[in-house]
Design an enzyme around this catalytic site. Structure first.
Site, PDB file in Angstrom:
ATOM      1  N   CYS A 160      39.568  17.467 -39.478  1.00 34.40           N
ATOM      2  CA  CYS A 160      38.854  17.694 -38.260  1.00 34.40           C
ATOM      3  C   CYS A 160      39.219  16.425 -37.043  1.00 34.40           C
ATOM      4  O   CYS A 160      38.621  16.630 -35.984  1.00 34.40           O
ATOM      5  CB  CYS A 160      37.276  17.961 -38.451  1.00 34.40           C
ATOM      6  SG  CYS A 160      37.132  19.295 -39.436  1.00 34.40           S
ATOM      7  N   HIS A 204      30.986  14.188 -31.955  1.00 27.91           N
ATOM      8  CA  HIS A 204      31.621  15.249 -33.003  1.00 27.91           C
ATOM      9  C   HIS A 204      30.653  16.361 -33.427  1.00 27.91           C
ATOM     10  O   HIS A 204      31.191  17.321 -33.275  1.00 27.91           O
ATOM     11  CB  HIS A 204      32.153  14.395 -34.246  1.00 27.91           C
ATOM     12  CG  HIS A 204      32.624  15.174 -35.455  1.00 27.91           C
ATOM     13  ND1 HIS A 204      33.979  16.008 -34.911  1.00 27.91           N
ATOM     14  CD2 HIS A 204      32.281  15.687 -36.787  1.00 27.91           C
ATOM     15  CE1 HIS A 204      34.345  16.439 -36.171  1.00 27.91           C
ATOM     16  NE2 HIS A 204      33.523  16.562 -37.011  1.00 27.91           N
ATOM     17  N   GLU A 235      25.821  10.838 -37.531  1.00 24.17           N
ATOM     18  CA  GLU A 235      26.494  10.731 -36.132  1.00 24.17           C
ATOM     19  C   GLU A 235      25.461  10.107 -35.140  1.00 24.17           C
ATOM     20  O   GLU A 235      25.668   9.035 -34.456  1.00 24.17           O
ATOM     21  CB  GLU A 235      27.250  11.637 -35.700  1.00 24.17           C
ATOM     22  CG  GLU A 235      28.164  11.305 -34.537  1.00 24.17           C
ATOM     23  CD  GLU A 235      28.733  12.345 -33.654  1.00 24.17           C
ATOM     24  OE1 GLU A 235      29.689  11.971 -32.640  1.00 24.17           O
ATOM     25  OE2 GLU A 235      28.525  13.510 -33.960  1.00 24.17           O
ATOM     26  N   LYS A 294      30.812  21.362 -28.873  1.00 22.50           N
ATOM     27  CA  LYS A 294      31.034  22.359 -30.069  1.00 22.50           C
ATOM     28  C   LYS A 294      29.930  23.472 -29.974  1.00 22.50           C
ATOM     29  O   LYS A 294      30.104  24.559 -30.454  1.00 22.50           O
ATOM     30  CB  LYS A 294      31.079  21.612 -31.256  1.00 22.50           C
ATOM     31  CG  LYS A 294      32.452  20.995 -31.678  1.00 22.50           C
ATOM     32  CD  LYS A 294      32.422  20.329 -33.095  1.00 22.50           C
ATOM     33  CE  LYS A 294      33.751  19.731 -33.450  1.00 22.50           C
ATOM     34  NZ  LYS A 294      33.469  18.329 -32.770  1.00 22.50           N
ATOM     35  N   HIS A 316      33.823  25.031 -33.555  1.00 26.37           N
ATOM     36  CA  HIS A 316      34.808  23.769 -34.122  1.00 26.37           C
ATOM     37  C   HIS A 316      36.006  24.139 -34.389  1.00 26.37           C
ATOM     38  O   HIS A 316      36.510  24.934 -35.171  1.00 26.37           O
ATOM     39  CB  HIS A 316      34.105  23.574 -35.522  1.00 26.37           C
ATOM     40  CG  HIS A 316      34.524  22.124 -36.271  1.00 26.37           C
ATOM     41  ND1 HIS A 316      35.655  21.379 -35.337  1.00 26.37           N
ATOM     42  CD2 HIS A 316      34.159  21.415 -37.072  1.00 26.37           C
ATOM     43  CE1 HIS A 316      35.775  20.208 -36.266  1.00 26.37           C
ATOM     44  NE2 HIS A 316      34.955  20.264 -37.245  1.00 26.37           N
ATOM     45  N   PHE A 361      36.918  15.832 -42.822  1.00 25.32           N
ATOM     46  CA  PHE A 361      36.711  15.989 -44.429  1.00 25.32           C
ATOM     47  C   PHE A 361      37.781  14.876 -45.000  1.00 25.32           C
ATOM     48  O   PHE A 361      38.977  14.703 -44.409  1.00 25.32           O
ATOM     49  CB  PHE A 361      37.010  17.197 -44.844  1.00 25.32           C
ATOM     50  CG  PHE A 361      36.050  18.402 -44.782  1.00 25.32           C
ATOM     51  CD1 PHE A 361      34.804  17.889 -44.132  1.00 25.32           C
ATOM     52  CD2 PHE A 361      35.973  19.488 -45.279  1.00 25.32           C
ATOM     53  CE1 PHE A 361      33.758  18.801 -43.952  1.00 25.32           C
ATOM     54  CE2 PHE A 361      35.214  20.341 -45.090  1.00 25.32           C
ATOM     55  CZ  PHE A 361      34.057  19.994 -44.671  1.00 25.32           C
TER      56      PHE A 361
END
Length: 414
Positions: free
Chosen positions: A164, A304, A315, A336, A341, A402
């Site tokens: 991502c 994010h 985050e 998002k 996403h 990831f």
């Protein structure tokens, strides 16, 4: 010491769940619209999918591309080419020697539609029915290859894969191509076309998708107490980057400057972020230090913020770890909540949002935050845009993937 050129953004292109181009996507984002919608097919019944919706692309590629062209490309490459054409036109189609022009367009998953369709064909009809173009369609560098072929970009065509974080890392790599003198202009970004029954089932099995099937548009709710996972999205975002000198020489309009790139890895877990957020802080700090910009001049963060319980929490701590008490005065947007996403396309689209936030002095809203999580004490822009102050200011775009990939970009006003 040799001169290191500034890198500026001169063109923007996108196709997203909110719109078929950048103006319509940005207008929808400022209006707080959601791109999530129920599947308009029989997937749920046929495959027993536990998730019945996604943020599907707003304008289908068949409405934009001629059929003979589409048949040669996986949807991931189709989205990339659509976005790249818009970005190139938006930049004024600069005249540049192909040896000084690069392409860096990434995808987190690649041509999954082509891969799975070919496997179905092999099982059902045999090897003779496999399309000759299958390999060039499924390879993850296919989008950047098609962009480089179209533009004659010969300085390099690259496809960095970091889940991502891929789209943001592509832009970071493009910045380095210009800074190190490999190119004067680079077309860079990310794309993803993974809304297919298998990835939907796989993400659902990993318990990362929202199960709010009764309310798709309210499902992505970063920083809300009741968040339960992300909404799968698709699309592409592409920017045209140039050295400031090259842009000035041709009288190009400049949106903003990519002032700093920060990269790190967690080295912790294949899917879970490192709990203290140390890797995220290191990426953001590196980007800020490289930019030479004081943290007091950071007025905006595009987070994010996928809407997962643990990810948002880590985050939020990381942003406060970087900015300290100044985080109370930085307008934080979690876009998002509207786009879903886009995986490998997310960091590129959110870079475009960050650039436009500074250019237009408007931070886009975060929607669906009905109950702000008290453990995430940040200055969240909710429901409607917020004006950003005049003067020389900067913003941070975060992208995490990831595998423990962390990418932070610092965007500066011009």
């Amino acid at each position: 010491m040799s001169h290191v050129p500034d890198v500026v953004v001169t063109g923007l292109g996108a196709t997203t769940p909110l719109g078929g181009d950048v103006p319509s996507t940005w207008a929808a984002a400022l209006a707080g619209e959601s791109g999530a919608r129920p599947f308009d097919n029989d997937w749920v019944e046929t495959y027993g999918l536990p998730v019945t919706f996604a943020a599907t692309i707003k304008v289908r590629p068949e409405d934009v591309l001629p059929r003979p062209e589409m048949k040669k490309m996986d949807p991931s490459a189709q989205y990339a080419v659509i976005a790249a054409r818009e970005a190139w036109a938006d930049a004024g189609a600069p005249e540049v020697d192909g040896d000084r022009l690069g392409a860096v367009v990434s995808s987190g998953i690649g041509g999954i539609w082509t891969t799975l369709d070919a496997w179905d064909t092999l099982k059902e009809k045999g090897a003779r029915r496999i399309l000759p173009m299958t390999v060039p369609m499924l390879m993850p560098n296919s989008p950047t290859a098609y962009v480089s072929l179209e533009l004659g970009a010969r300085a390099g065509a690259h496809a960095l894969v970091s889940a991502c974080a891929s789209g943001a890392e592509a832009i970071g790599y493009a910045v380095e191509m210009i800074r190190t003198g490999r190119a004067d202009v680079v077309v860079a970004g990310g794309t993803e076309a993974s809304i297919h029954p298998m990835p939907v089932a796989a993400f659902a099995a990993s318990r990362t998708l929202s199960l709010r099937n009764d309310d798709p548009q309210g499902a992505s709710r970063p920083y809300d107490v009741d968040r339960d996972g992300f909404v799968l999205g698709e699309g592409a975002g592409v920017v045209v980057l140039e050295s400031a000198e090259h842009a000035a020489a041709r009288g190009a309009r400049v949106y903003a400057r990519i002032a700093g790139v920060g990269l790190s890895a967690d080295g912790y877990h294949i899917t879970s972020p490192e709990p203290t957020g140390d890797g995220q802080v290191r990426a953001m700090r590196a980007a800020l230090e490289q930019s030479g910009i004081d943290r007091l001049d950071v007025v905006h963060v595009n987070a994010h913020a996928t809407s997962t319980v643990v990810g948002d929490l880590i985050e939020a701590r990381s942003i406060r770890g970087l900015l300290g008490d100044e985080a109370d005065h930085v307008a934080l947007s979690a876009t998002k909540s509207m786009t879903g996403h886009l995986l490998g396309g997310a960091g590129a689209l959110e870079t475009i949002f960050t650039v436009l936030a500074l250019h237009d002095r408007q931070a886009p809203p975060t929607i669906n935050v009905d109950n702000p999580d008290p453990e995430l004490p940040l200055d969240l822009v909710r429901d409607k845009p917020r004006a950003l102050r005049d003067g020389d200011v900067a913003a941070v775009n975060n992208s995490f993937g990831f595998g423990g990939h962390n990418v932070a970009l610092v965007v500066a006003s011009v």
